[in-house]
Write a protein that holds these residues in place. Structure first.
Motif, PDB file in Angstrom:
ATOM      1  N   ASN A 199     -19.094  91.827  55.999  1.00 15.00           N
ATOM      2  CA  ASN A 199     -19.266  93.442  55.954  1.00 15.00           C
ATOM      3  C   ASN A 199     -18.586  93.807  54.571  1.00 15.00           C
ATOM      4  OD1 ASN A 199     -16.646  92.551  57.602  1.00 15.00           O
ATOM      5  ND2 ASN A 199     -16.107  94.933  57.018  1.00 15.00           N
ATOM      6  N   ASP A 249     -21.316  92.710  52.107  1.00 18.59           N
ATOM      7  CA  ASP A 249     -22.313  94.038  51.997  1.00 18.59           C
ATOM      8  C   ASP A 249     -21.857  95.122  51.378  1.00 18.59           C
ATOM      9  OD1 ASP A 249     -24.800  94.878  53.307  1.00 18.59           O
ATOM     10  OD2 ASP A 249     -23.213  96.247  54.256  1.00 18.59           O
ATOM     11  N   LYS A 272     -27.295  86.643  56.420  1.00 24.11           N
ATOM     12  CA  LYS A 272     -26.480  87.242  57.552  1.00 24.11           C
ATOM     13  C   LYS A 272     -26.163  86.299  58.447  1.00 24.11           C
ATOM     14  CE  LYS A 272     -27.731  92.249  56.465  1.00 24.11           C
ATOM     15  NZ  LYS A 272     -28.247  93.164  57.076  1.00 24.11           N
ATOM     16  N   HIS A 313     -24.402  91.235  63.156  1.00 24.03           N
ATOM     17  CA  HIS A 313     -23.877  89.980  62.397  1.00 24.03           C
ATOM     18  C   HIS A 313     -22.783  90.630  61.413  1.00 24.03           C
ATOM     19  CE1 HIS A 313     -28.468  88.657  62.371  1.00 24.03           C
ATOM     20  NE2 HIS A 313     -27.548  88.209  63.556  1.00 24.03           N
ATOM     21  N   LEU A 314     -22.464  91.572  61.136  1.00 20.31           N
ATOM     22  CA  LEU A 314     -21.495  91.975  60.204  1.00 20.31           C
ATOM     23  C   LEU A 314     -20.156  92.585  60.721  1.00 20.31           C
ATOM     24  CD1 LEU A 314     -23.504  93.467  57.273  1.00 20.31           C
ATOM     25  CD2 LEU A 314     -22.769  91.316  57.630  1.00 20.31           C
TER      26      LEU A 314
END
Length: 259
Positions: free
Chosen positions: A63, A66, A112, A133-134
């Motif tokens: 995360n 991202d 991801k 996923h994050l």
């Protein structure tokens, strides 16, 4: 037979990463994978990314990767309101500012999730969970029904995830969920770094967690020098998070299994 090391949540801590990589070399592993969050919190985001590139370590996106790569205003972390949120936001803003354009592109292009098959064993790599996923935290305290749902969504035999900074091994519903803890910001209660080694041989696998000491003082000195919140240094010194209070503004586990 293959021996694989899994690292996670390096969080811009170069000293911890270098010490872990040295320990991994002594273990004679065949491959290293990362579960994401290369950046955030720590003082050396560019140096960590360059080290990951140099060592050809394949990583999934976390995360923080991202948020920094796409220059977001939030990392999506589960912060308590008040000072903890402020500290997280300050860290994210600083990391976005100092991370190079090329390294942001690298973070933006991380997958991801990643599915592997090694010696007949299928492995899913993801930062959070197969369902988110994050951002999802899969902790030792996660409810059994949620774990059942997570296990039921994948065809892989093993899920290796990060995000929580806590070492974990769960065996349920025919699946194994492993978390290597954190290289750069452990929350297991001891100052240092943790990672995971998975050994696979013709459908059978065994694992162990490794604890590595590193020069915490050097990292703390860097945090102070670059002007990051001192709370980040305290977390490294304690090996865990702590109650940061209100806003200042007042506004070695082992297992052997066969698939």
């Amino acid at each position: 037979m293959m021996k694989i090391a899994f690292i996670s949540d390096v969080h811009s801590n170069l000293e911890a990463l270098e010490s872990v990589l040295e320990d991994i070399k002594k273990e004679n592993v065949d491959k290293i994978f990362c579960l994401g969050d290369l950046v955030g919190y720590g003082p050396s985001p560019n140096e960590v990314i360059e080290k990951i590139k140099k060592e050809n370590i394949i990583s999934v996106m976390g995360n923080y990767d991202d948020a920094v790569g796409f220059e977001k205003t939030s990392c999506g972390c589960s912060y308590n309101s008040g000072r903890e949120t402020e500290v997280g936001d300050e860290s994210l803003s600083w990391t976005i500012k100092v991370t190079s354009k090329d390294n942001k592109e690298f973070l933006k292009n991380l997958p991801k999730k990643l599915s592997l098959e090694i010696e007949g064993v299928k492995i899913l790599l993801v930062h959070g969970s197969p369902l988110n996923h994050l951002l999802e935290y899969v902790k030792p305290s996660t409810e059994p029904e949620r774990l059942k749902l997570i296990a039921g969504t994948v065809e892989e035999d093993i899920i290796v995830n990060g995000h929580t900074h806590l070492v974990m091994a769960k065996h349920l519903y025919g699946k194994t969920i492993l978390n290597p803890g954190s290289v750069g910001r452990t929350k297991d209660g001891k100052s240092g770094a943790t990672y995971l080694i998975l050994e696979i041989d013709k459908g059978a696998f065994s694992y162990k967690f490794r604890f590595v000491e590193y020069d915490v003082k050097k990292t703390i000195e860097k945090i102070v020098k670059v002007g990051l919140p001192i709370e980040h240094a305290t977390v490294l010194a304690l090996g865990s998070t702590f109650n940061m209070g209100p806003s200042k503004n007042n506004k070695n586990d082992l297992g052997i299994f066969k698939v």
